[in-house]
Design a protein around this motif. Structure first.
Motif, PDB file in Angstrom:
ATOM      1  N   ALA A 492     -20.719  -5.950  11.877  1.00  0.00           N
ATOM      2  CA  ALA A 492     -21.696  -5.080  12.892  1.00  0.00           C
ATOM      3  C   ALA A 492     -22.900  -5.423  12.755  1.00  0.00           C
ATOM      4  CB  ALA A 492     -21.420  -3.639  12.619  1.00  0.00           C
ATOM      5  N   THR A 493     -23.765  -5.073  13.746  1.00  0.00           N
ATOM      6  CA  THR A 493     -25.185  -5.454  13.669  1.00  0.00           C
ATOM      7  C   THR A 493     -25.672  -3.952  14.253  1.00  0.00           C
ATOM      8  OG1 THR A 493     -25.156  -7.566  14.019  1.00  0.00           O
ATOM      9  CG2 THR A 493     -27.234  -6.417  14.796  1.00  0.00           C
ATOM     10  N   ASP A 494     -26.696  -3.263  13.637  1.00  0.00           N
ATOM     11  CA  ASP A 494     -27.238  -2.177  14.068  1.00  0.00           C
ATOM     12  C   ASP A 494     -28.253  -2.210  14.859  1.00  0.00           C
ATOM     13  OD1 ASP A 494     -29.459  -2.182  12.420  1.00  0.00           O
ATOM     14  OD2 ASP A 494     -28.482  -1.537  10.540  1.00  0.00           O
ATOM     15  N   ARG A 495     -28.987  -0.889  15.408  1.00  0.00           N
ATOM     16  CA  ARG A 495     -30.452  -1.097  16.400  1.00  0.00           C
ATOM     17  C   ARG A 495     -31.355  -1.829  15.903  1.00  0.00           C
ATOM     18  NH1 ARG A 495     -28.054  -0.872  21.250  1.00  0.00           N
ATOM     19  NH2 ARG A 495     -26.786   1.145  21.800  1.00  0.00           N
ATOM     20  N   THR A 496     -31.431  -1.740  14.417  1.00  0.00           N
ATOM     21  CA  THR A 496     -32.656  -2.333  13.832  1.00  0.00           C
ATOM     22  C   THR A 496     -32.622  -3.893  13.906  1.00  0.00           C
ATOM     23  OG1 THR A 496     -31.884  -2.437  11.292  1.00  0.00           O
ATOM     24  CG2 THR A 496     -32.789  -0.351  12.413  1.00  0.00           C
ATOM     25  N   GLY A 497     -31.482  -4.617  14.276  1.00  0.00           N
ATOM     26  CA  GLY A 497     -31.341  -5.951  14.129  1.00  0.00           C
ATOM     27  C   GLY A 497     -30.688  -6.467  12.893  1.00  0.00           C
ATOM     28  N   TYR A 498     -30.372  -5.454  12.052  1.00  0.00           N
ATOM     29  CA  TYR A 498     -29.693  -5.985  10.866  1.00  0.00           C
ATOM     30  C   TYR A 498     -28.186  -6.040  10.755  1.00  0.00           C
ATOM     31  CZ  TYR A 498     -27.547  -5.802   6.171  1.00  0.00           C
ATOM     32  OH  TYR A 498     -27.008  -5.681   5.058  1.00  0.00           O
ATOM     33  N   THR A 499     -27.745  -7.444  10.334  1.00  0.00           N
ATOM     34  CA  THR A 499     -26.285  -7.657  10.471  1.00  0.00           C
ATOM     35  C   THR A 499     -25.811  -7.608   9.203  1.00  0.00           C
ATOM     36  OG1 THR A 499     -26.518  -9.088  12.446  1.00  0.00           O
ATOM     37  CG2 THR A 499     -24.716  -9.291  11.085  1.00  0.00           C
ATOM     38  N   GLN A 500     -24.665  -6.733   8.873  1.00  0.00           N
ATOM     39  CA  GLN A 500     -24.220  -6.394   7.593  1.00  0.00           C
ATOM     40  C   GLN A 500     -23.726  -7.711   6.946  1.00  0.00           C
ATOM     41  OE1 GLN A 500     -20.167  -4.496   9.284  1.00  0.00           O
ATOM     42  NE2 GLN A 500     -19.954  -5.358   7.257  1.00  0.00           N
ATOM     43  N   THR A 501     -24.247  -7.958   5.804  1.00  0.00           N
ATOM     44  CA  THR A 501     -24.043  -8.855   4.963  1.00  0.00           C
ATOM     45  C   THR A 501     -22.429  -9.241   4.556  1.00  0.00           C
ATOM     46  OG1 THR A 501     -24.686  -9.959   2.705  1.00  0.00           O
ATOM     47  CG2 THR A 501     -24.486  -7.806   2.616  1.00  0.00           C
ATOM     48  N   ASP A 502     -22.055 -10.535   4.238  1.00  0.00           N
ATOM     49  CA  ASP A 502     -20.978 -10.818   3.865  1.00  0.00           C
ATOM     50  C   ASP A 502     -20.790 -10.844   2.064  1.00  0.00           C
ATOM     51  OD1 ASP A 502     -22.601 -12.887   3.152  1.00  0.00           O
ATOM     52  OD2 ASP A 502     -20.974 -14.496   3.406  1.00  0.00           O
ATOM     53  N   GLU A 503     -21.839 -10.487   1.595  1.00  0.00           N
ATOM     54  CA  GLU A 503     -22.055 -10.482   0.126  1.00  0.00           C
ATOM     55  C   GLU A 503     -21.121  -9.128  -0.282  1.00  0.00           C
ATOM     56  OE1 GLU A 503     -25.038 -10.255  -3.646  1.00  0.00           O
ATOM     57  OE2 GLU A 503     -25.734 -10.889  -1.683  1.00  0.00           O
ATOM     58  N   ARG A 504     -20.091  -9.449  -1.239  1.00  0.00           N
ATOM     59  CA  ARG A 504     -19.398  -8.271  -1.566  1.00  0.00           C
ATOM     60  C   ARG A 504     -20.018  -7.488  -2.688  1.00  0.00           C
ATOM     61  NH1 ARG A 504     -14.422  -5.857   0.378  1.00  0.00           N
ATOM     62  NH2 ARG A 504     -13.704  -7.372   1.901  1.00  0.00           N
ATOM     63  N   ALA A 505     -20.155  -6.316  -2.686  1.00  0.00           N
ATOM     64  CA  ALA A 505     -20.748  -5.252  -3.591  1.00  0.00           C
ATOM     65  C   ALA A 505     -19.652  -4.198  -3.680  1.00  0.00           C
ATOM     66  CB  ALA A 505     -22.063  -4.947  -3.201  1.00  0.00           C
ATOM     67  N   ARG A 506     -19.695  -3.737  -5.066  1.00  0.00           N
ATOM     68  CA  ARG A 506     -18.991  -2.540  -5.173  1.00  0.00           C
ATOM     69  C   ARG A 506     -19.425  -1.447  -5.024  1.00  0.00           C
ATOM     70  NH1 ARG A 506     -14.273  -3.556  -8.116  1.00  0.00           N
ATOM     71  NH2 ARG A 506     -13.566  -1.589  -7.092  1.00  0.00           N
ATOM     72  N   PRO A 507     -18.936  -0.057  -4.872  1.00  0.00           N
ATOM     73  CA  PRO A 507     -19.682   1.037  -4.520  1.00  0.00           C
ATOM     74  C   PRO A 507     -20.965   1.360  -5.488  1.00  0.00           C
ATOM     75  CG  PRO A 507     -17.438   1.469  -4.156  1.00  0.00           C
ATOM     76  CD  PRO A 507     -17.679   0.323  -4.928  1.00  0.00           C
TER      77      PRO A 507
END
Length: 523
Positions: A492-507
């Motif tokens: 997803a891409t938000d209204r700020t223009g940021y597209t979520q990264t594919d880099e996996r991170a734990r919580p």
């Protein structure tokens, strides 16, 4: 009977006597806890201490593997450990009565220290249930071990080391009495829970001064397998550290607002809150423990008082306007502490002291009578349930509960998306298949969602009508499925223009990240 078999049988009797002594101790201790408070019971107290002392990574593992059953698993684990400990003491008592008695007293000391060391402890009274339980365990061990180790008369009189009938009657009598005490404790505890529920039942929520904006048509696609736009209260996730749900009477509840930069400290009652202008808003909440594609996210219609209004009334100014406090520390009746940036609470978003959820008073498990929530922040830094105190301070001066356990001090919700249908490892029919899910970027909004198959080109999904900026957004995409095993991914891409990264991170320490994917088979 061979000597070996006799020894094993005697050890089994000893283990049984220890188990019965432990059962008696817990039953009486839980009954004694009714006179103090339910949270002082040894299982709850030790469980709470175990939660407090568990490393964040282990908590994350427990939530990931057991979900909302993590508390039940912990309690069963404590009972198993206590049972093994009690059986060991029973065997030990066959030869070393004093050592076994000392071990039973250790049970009481551990429980007492756990109870008095809890953040919400009332002090020495909380130690009483565990101490009483230890005394009972010692007495029962002495009674039953005495039936198993009677002194043997001197020859030529026959050996009589075991009073089998006395042991059987002793075990039966103690078990029956313990069951009675345990049942009475459960009934009295249930009566206390019923009082809290009765307090909730008397609440009549007033109409909001500012109703929730009307949701646009098409905000909910109503597709099979897709999460509904508004999450039913019964299905809304619950993640907290409370082994026993706090019982708070709305008639006596108060909230204190004080601290650094507060020129007019406030103490408000539940009726005071209901008498203020209430606002109603649809808000999506997310737990920091939510894995990529996880279920710890949901949307509800909340009713409450603007937290910023209370802060302004108390004379609080945000740091950007010269205020000395940059952290708001919320405290729950169970001792939980959460830290929230003051600037965020006062930046115009609908941060609430909520009294209602989906048209009803808050459920007990979701924080009745009052909880806090701040759109756009993970729950562990914003969503204090059963709130009783708000203190203005600084991030440098105080570390709340989760920050002391290596979670980030500030935790805005990350832009994320999820595939709800088809489910992982589903078998779907070749042809046109509807892929659908939700995406969220609270207080920023979702601009677009993309899906791809087997690492191919990204394809724009069709978005549902856009609801309020603090809610999630549904999406769907029609896929021409062909025979084989396929991997579907979403971003997803938000209204700020940021597209979520594919880099996996734990919580841990500030929320999971990565693209959600599902593998499906087309026969």
């Amino acid at each position: 009977m061979s000597a070996r078999r006799n020894t094993l049988l005697q050890a089994a009797r000893g283990a049984l006597s220890g188990l019965v002594a432990g059962y008696a101790a817990l039953a009486v201790a839980e009954l004694a806890a009714v006179a103090v408070r339910p949270e002082a019971g040894p299982v709850t107290a030790v469980g709470g201490a175990a939660i407090d002392g568990t490393p964040a990574a282990v908590k994350d593992w427990a939530i990931r593997h057991f979900g909302t059953n993590d508390k039940l698993v912990l309690q069963l684990g404590i009972l198993l450990v206590l049972a093994l400990f009690a059986m060991t003491l029973g065997v030990l008592a066959l030869r070393f009565r004093k050592a076994a008695s000392a071990g039973a007293l250790v049970f009481g000391v551990v429980g007492a220290l756990a109870a008095t060391g809890r953040p919400d402890s009332t002090g020495l009274p909380d130690a009483l249930p565990s101490v009483v339980g230890a005394v009972v365990a010692t007495a029962v061990l002495a009674l039953l071990a005495g039936r198993l180790t009677r002194p043997r008369p001197a020859p030529p009189a026959p050996a009589c080391g075991v009073d089998r009938r006395g042991f059987v009657f002793g075990v039966a009598g103690v078990a029956a009495a313990s069951t009675g005490a345990g049942f009475l404790g459960l009934r009295l505890n249930a009566a206390g829970a019923e009082e809290a529920a009765a307090s909730r039942d008397t609440v009549r929520l007033p109409a909001p001064a500012s109703p929730a904006p009307r949701l646009p048509r098409g905000v909910d696609l109503k597709l099979p397998g897709l999460s509904p736009f508004t999450t039913p209260t019964r299905d809304f996730y619950r993640v907290d550290t409370a082994l026993t749900v706090p019982r708070v009477d709305a008639r006596t509840w108060t909230l204190r607002l004080h601290g650094k930069g507060v020129s007019k400290p406030l103490t408000v009652s539940f009726q005071d809150l209901l008498g203020r202008p209430l606002i109603e808003r649809d808000i999506t909440m997310t737990c920091v423990s939510n894995e990529v594609g996880g279920s710890y996210v949901g949307t509800a219609r909340w009713l409450g008082v603007r937290l910023a209004d209370l802060l302004h009334e108390a004379g609080v100014r945000p740091p950007s306007r010269g205020g000395p406090a940059d952290q708001l520390v919320a405290r729950s009746v169970d001792g939980m502490t959460l830290g929230t940036p003051v600037e965020t609470v006062m930046d115009g978003r609908d941060a609430l002291l909520a009294v209602g959820m989906n048209g009803e008073p808050l459920p007990l498990v979701h924080g009745f009578p009052v909880r806090m929530l701040v759109p756009g922040l993970f729950g562990y830094v914003s969503a204090c349930k059963w709130i009783r105190d708000i203190e203005l301070t600084t991030f440098d001066a105080y570390d709340p509960y989760w920050v002391r356990r290596d979670w980030a001090a500030e935790a805005p919700v990350k832009t994320e998306s999820r595939i709800d249908t088809p489910k992982p490892f589903a078998r779907v029919t070749a042809g046109t298949v509807t892929v659908a899910g939700v995406a969220w970027a609270q207080h920023k909004g979702i601009d677009h969602v993309e899906v791809r198959v087997d690492g191919g080109d990204w394809q724009r999904a069709e978005l549902a009508a856009e609801g309020p900026v603090d809610t999630w957004r549904q999406w769907s995409w029609r896929w021409r499925a062909t025979t084989g095993t396929h991997t579907l991914e979403v971003r997803a891409t938000d209204r700020t223009g940021y597209t979520q990264t594919d880099e996996r991170a734990r919580p841990i320490p500030d929320g999971a990240s990565g693209w959600h994917s599902v593998v499906v088979t087309v026969p």
